[in-house]
Every structure is written in C-alpha cells, then in structure tokens.
Write an enzyme that holds these catalytic residues in place. Structure first.
Site, PDB file in Angstrom:
ATOM      1  N   LYS A 131       0.845  -1.191   0.000  1.00  0.00           N
ATOM      2  CA  LYS A 131       0.000   0.000   0.000  1.00  0.00           C
ATOM      3  C   LYS A 131       0.883   1.245   0.000  1.00  0.00           C
ATOM      4  O   LYS A 131       1.922   1.287   0.675  1.00  0.00           O
ATOM      5  CB  LYS A 131      -0.902  -0.017   1.239  1.00  0.00           C
ATOM      6  CG  LYS A 131      -1.832   1.168   1.403  1.00  0.00           C
ATOM      7  CD  LYS A 131      -2.654   0.986   2.676  1.00  0.00           C
ATOM      8  CE  LYS A 131      -3.562   2.163   2.957  1.00  0.00           C
ATOM      9  NZ  LYS A 131      -4.341   1.977   4.209  1.00  0.00           N
TER      10      LYS A 131
ATOM     11  N   SER B 283      -8.990   2.599   3.920  1.00  0.00           N
ATOM     12  CA  SER B 283      -8.089   3.239   2.985  1.00  0.00           C
ATOM     13  C   SER B 283      -7.215   2.275   2.200  1.00  0.00           C
ATOM     14  O   SER B 283      -6.451   2.698   1.324  1.00  0.00           O
ATOM     15  CB  SER B 283      -7.194   4.223   3.746  1.00  0.00           C
ATOM     16  OG  SER B 283      -6.387   3.554   4.706  1.00  0.00           O
TER      17      SER B 283
ATOM     18  N   SER C 194      -9.445   0.416   8.167  1.00  0.00           N
ATOM     19  CA  SER C 194      -8.924   0.519   6.797  1.00  0.00           C
ATOM     20  C   SER C 194      -8.427  -0.779   6.189  1.00  0.00           C
ATOM     21  O   SER C 194      -8.110  -0.817   5.001  1.00  0.00           O
ATOM     22  CB  SER C 194      -7.810   1.572   6.735  1.00  0.00           C
ATOM     23  OG  SER C 194      -8.352   2.854   6.875  1.00  0.00           O
TER      24      SER C 194
END
Length: 477
Positions: free
Chosen positions: A77, A153, A177
């Site tokens: 990520k 996220s 997230s």
C-alpha cells in the site's frame, strides 16, 4: 507456466510458495504472471499506482531469502511501508515524487519472508477516507461492481487481491482501513492487536493504526502475521507474544467458544438488512458448529466515545499536514488537499492538547470496558459495515457538502470498525456472505487484546464450513 500446466493465478500465497519449493514454478514465472494480470486489469480498476516491474523481475531472478513465501508476488500500500529510493505518495499530490531513504522494518520483514514487491497500491490521501478516491490518482474501482468503491483506505490493495492480480497485499488500519475494504471486496482482512508489528524506524505509534494484509485465505493472513510480528528496541509498547506461530492456529480446534453477537450499531444508526442478515446467518452457523451463541454487546456511552475517536483521528491528520509543512515547506490549505483530509485537518488543528489527552483517556476507558466484556465471552460478532459497498462518490464529499451530514454518512457506514482500534484488540472481517446483487458483505469477529490465535482458529473453521475462495468477481483474471 508450470511443468504440469498449473496456473497459480487463483492459488493463495501459501500454495504459490509451495510450487516454488517443489520446483514446479520459478519465482520469475510467478512474478511475470502477476505483472501480466496487473497490466490486464489495472486499466479497469486503478489499483496499482506505482509499478515496480523491473525491480521485481530483477529480485525474482536473483537469490531470494528462504522464507515461507519465497517467490510470491506482493503489493505494498502506498501509505506507510517505506521502501528506500521508491516513491511513496501517501495519496497526496503535495508529496510529489518523495522517496524515503530507508526501508521500514515491516518491508524488511516481508522481504525476508521471500515476497517480491511488484508495485504499490492506491490509497486515499493520507488514509483519511473510508473510500479510495484520491484526486492525485483517481478512484479505485470495486471488481465486484466497478461503479462502486472498494472501501478505504486499503482499497487499492483490496481490489488487486480480489481481482486476482496477487494473492495478498499489504494494508494498514487506523479505524477500519483493512476491514472496510475486505468487506467491500470479499476478502479476509485482519486488524492485529495494537503494537503487534513495529512501525519503526520512521513512524511513531499513536495507538490507532496497525499494519497487516488483505488475503484470500485465512492461512495466508496467519503466515504473513508471523512474518511481520514483533517489536524492536525503543518501541513504546509491545503486544504480548503468541504462544505458538499463528500458522499453527489455522485449522486447530477452537473448542466451544462463547460468542456474543449483535446486528445493532452501537452508535444507534440504521444497519442495512443485508448486513443484518449476514450476522444472523453467521450466528446460526456458529451455533451449528457447536459454539455457545447469544446476543450481546459491551455496554458503554457511545457518543462521547465516537467524539473522542474522531478527535484522535483528526489529530493524526493534522499532525501529518503540519509535518509535511515542516519537511517540505507546504503550508496547509484547502487548495492543496482533498476535502476529507482538509476537514479532518481543521478539526485536528483546532483541538487543544487537553482535549486530545481527554480523548485518549476516554478511549482507553472503553478498552477496559471491552476487556471486561471479553471476560464473559470469547468472540464478539457484528457486521463489518453498516451498508453494502457504496457507489463511488458517496463517501468522498466535496467542500460544499454539509460537513456534519457528510461525517454522519461515513460514520454510519463504518459504525462497527473503530471500536477495536481504540481498544487495541484484534478484529477481522470474514467474507461469508454475498447479497442478491452479487456484492460481498463481511462480518466482523473481534477477540480480546492479544487474541489473534482465537480469531485464526474460528475464522479457519468458518472458512472450511462455508468456503469463499471459489468466488470470482466480474472484473478478474
């Protein structure tokens, strides 16, 4: 690909690594195949924002560590997970082509496990949203329905795994997230115990966010957590070490667990019937598996808790923007940041030190309430989210949207996830249900602080009872 014609695209990371160990496929073959899938699918999904194809091929051709996941392609990520010399945008245009000088310990440990990093995934700006729609890179789309959000996220990672680009990908979770996109994309997503894995060397640990992964199988999650777990000298706190490797918990008999379940949001907001049905069916399944199942929830005053959580989250965003100003000279302004980031910055910048410490104290008190609740029960079962995956744009309001209405809409969506961030204990979204529209609906299982072992035992039992690995989204390899 392999000598016997096996296509590993939909094998989990553990199975792909087993092919490498058996000599049936090479790391380079796995990496090349994953790159081809990214090139095929990314134009439709926008999950990978920084390809690392050349360096991945070079790593796959060279000597790799003899770790449990040797040769398996992996995505990081683009928030946290610093790689020396590799661009890390954190979804923020103000960071430009900034590249850290050193690897995070997390990245070193994942590399030591034998993983090969083939790229970095899309994330909302500074992780400050429940959807992945940064203005810098544009929205990531849900492979189950490209009109919808994959959540946030860690939405880029979730879309990549769900579509078959890679078997697993990195994520982090400061208010849901990992679990939010796991629910939206039909994946297993575990938020570990606070301080289970170090954030060294660069990031501090403010108590909410933890690193781990989104996976298609429970056993991959366990193997990856074994790889990253543990603190380093100087960490402010360490999680209690596991009694044995988490991989050994997968498939182990969980015993007769005491499971408390609820379909009601602690904040009192409405919960979509699909999410209610998912929990009710999971409670019935757990009862059929021999567990003691009753309705129940920890009792605490939710409105002050939610206000405290928002204060802590907003303070973290404000600290990030102020840190960017100190390091790069970019003064915070609404012209430079996306609306969700800016609104949280305004809240955090107006927060007094006294109010922040009061918020920390209040959430720690809720953690003690939750600990007392877990003295009488082993697992708390809830929906992961208050609604099915949202259409793109619904969770990413403009500055013209009423801020209170926008916040309420997001909070009712993530009504179940922030509690465990504040309490510090582990929680996982399990992909047991799909609604009539073919959209995944996750259920959340939470355990006491340090209780990942119980979650892995129960999750693997649920996985065996109602397998999900065979499901493929419309946009997939």
């Amino acid at each position: 690909m392999a000598s016997d014609g096996i296509d590993p695209a939909w094998l989990d990371a553990t199975a792909q690594a087993a092919l490498v160990r058996a000599g049936e496929v090479t790391p380079l073959e796995l990496v090349d195949a994953a790159i081809a899938r990214v090139e095929e699918l990314n134009p439709a999904l926008n999950a990978v924002v920084t390809p690392l194809f050349d360096s991945a091929r070079e790593a796959a051709e060279g000597p790799l560590p003899e770790g449990p996941l040797k040769g398996v392609p992996y995505l990081l990520k683009d928030l946290g997970a610093a790689q020396a010399g590799v661009r890390r945008t954190s979804g923020a245009s103000v960071l430009g082509d900034f590249a850290p000088d050193v690897d995070d310990v997390l990245v070193e440990r994942l590399r030591a496990a034998g993983l090969v990093f083939i790229g970095r995934t899309n994330t909302p700006e500074l992780g400050a949203s429940a959807t992945t729609e940064p203005s810098l890179f544009g929205p990531t789309r849900n492979p189950w329905d490209p009109r919808r959000s994959p959540g946030g996220s860690s939405g880029g990672s979730a879309a990549a795994v769900a579509s078959g680009m890679v078997p697993a990908a990195h994520g982090n979770d400061g208010g849901g997230s990992i679990r939010i996109p796991a629910s939206c994309c039909g994946l297993f997503g575990l938020k570990p115990t606070r301080a289970r894995a170090t954030t060294a060397p660069g990031a501090g640990d403010q108590g909410l966010s933890v690193n781990h992964a989104l996976t298609r199988s429970v056993r991959d999650s366990a193997v990856l957590l074994d790889a990253i777990a543990g603190g380093v000298s100087g960490d402010p706190w360490w999680a209690p070490p596991p009694r044995r490797p988490y991989a050994e918990e997968v498939g182990a008999d969980p015993g007769r667990l005491r499971i408390a379940w609820t379909a009601a949001a602690p904040r009192g907001s409405a919960v979509h019937p699909d999410c209610v049905r998912a929990v009710e069916e999971t409670a019935a399944l757990c009862r059929d598996l021999g567990h003691e199942v009753e309705e129940g929830s920890p009792e605490f005053d939710y409105p002050p808790f939610e206000e405290a959580f928002i204060a802590m989250f907003a303070a973290g965003v404000a600290a990030s923007l102020d840190g960017i100003q100190r390091q790069f000279g970019v003064a915070p302004s609404p012209a430079k940041y996306d609306p969700p980031t800016w609104r949280l910055y305004e809240r955090g910048a107006d927060l007094s030190a006294s109010r922040y410490l009061q918020a920390v104290e209040l959430t720690q008190g809720v953690g003690r309430r939750l600990a007392a609740f877990f003295e009488e029960t082993d697992i708390w079962l809830t929906p992961t989210l208050g609604r099915p995956p949202e259409l793109l744009g619904r969770l990413e309001p403009s500055l013209e949207t009423d801020p209170d209405e926008a916040l309420e809409y997001v909070l009712s969506f993530v009504a179940f996830t922030p509690i465990c961030n504040c309490a510090g204990g582990p929680a996982a979204s399990v992909p047991l249900h799909w609604n009539e529209e073919g959209l995944p609906i996750g259920v959340q299982i939470a355990a006491p602080y340090g209780g990942e072992d119980v979650l892995f035992r129960l999750a693997s039992q649920l996985e065996a009872a109602r397998p999900w690995a065979g499901r493929r989204p419309p946009v997939s390899a």
